[in-house]
Design a protein around this motif. Structure first.
Motif, mmCIF file in Angstrom:
data_model
loop_
_atom_site.group_PDB
_atom_site.id
_atom_site.type_symbol
_atom_site.label_atom_id
_atom_site.label_comp_id
_atom_site.label_asym_id
_atom_site.label_seq_id
_atom_site.Cartn_x
_atom_site.Cartn_y
_atom_site.Cartn_z
ATOM 1 N N THR A 184 113.242 100.516 9.095
ATOM 2 C CA THR A 184 112.094 100.992 9.862
ATOM 3 C C THR A 184 112.142 102.481 10.154
ATOM 4 O O THR A 184 111.312 102.987 10.909
ATOM 5 C CB THR A 184 111.965 100.212 11.186
ATOM 6 N N LEU A 220 106.706 94.088 4.455
ATOM 7 C CA LEU A 220 106.337 95.486 4.708
ATOM 8 C C LEU A 220 105.133 95.874 3.859
ATOM 9 O O LEU A 220 104.218 96.557 4.332
ATOM 10 C CB LEU A 220 107.514 96.417 4.418
ATOM 11 N N ILE A 258 111.003 102.752 5.100
ATOM 12 C CA ILE A 258 109.905 101.839 4.794
ATOM 13 C C ILE A 258 109.145 102.290 3.549
ATOM 14 O O ILE A 258 108.765 101.479 2.703
ATOM 15 C CB ILE A 258 108.966 101.681 6.018
#
Length: 123
Positions: free
Chosen positions: A33, A106, A38
């Motif tokens: 994160t 994601l 990401i």
């Protein structure tokens, strides 16, 4: 919870205590994160990419930050790294099975966000 405990037994399943500061899973979550982690995972969903291809696909990332992010994600087992013995060396990165499992939601999150934002012409 006992001081220093990093995981608990819940039935037959072992679960990490991610809110504990010493939990190894917490480091992985932090890397995934992070500002650039990401984007690396999302960029690698379609294809394996070489370093320069990753740098070009993630606008705004410096070589230093890309190298740091890749190093952390390789260490966490989310991506693999292959070096071809050429001059200069060709370094390719791709998602491991673990990285695919983590990267899939994601990518879905990214898709949901971009769909809800609508067209830039509507602004």
């Amino acid at each position: 919870m006992a001081e220093g405990a990093q995981f608990t037994q819940a039935g037959t399943e072992t679960r990490y205590e991610v809110f504990h500061t010493d939990c190894p899973a917490r480091d992985v979550v932090d890397h995934v994160t992070s500002r650039w982690g990401i984007w690396v995972l999302i960029s690698l969903q379609g294809n394996d990419l070489r370093f320069y291809e990753l740098r070009e696909s993630i606008r705004g990332i410096s070589e230093k930050m890309l190298a740091q992010s890749l190093r952390a994600l390789v260490q966490d087992g989310l991506i693999w790294r292959r070096v071809e013995p050429t001059t200069p060396p060709q370094v390719t990165y791709g998602l491991t099975e673990f990285g695919k499992d983590v990267g899939e939601p994601l990518g879905e999150l990214f898709d949901r966000i971009t769909q809800r934002l609508g067209s830039r012409d509507e602004e």
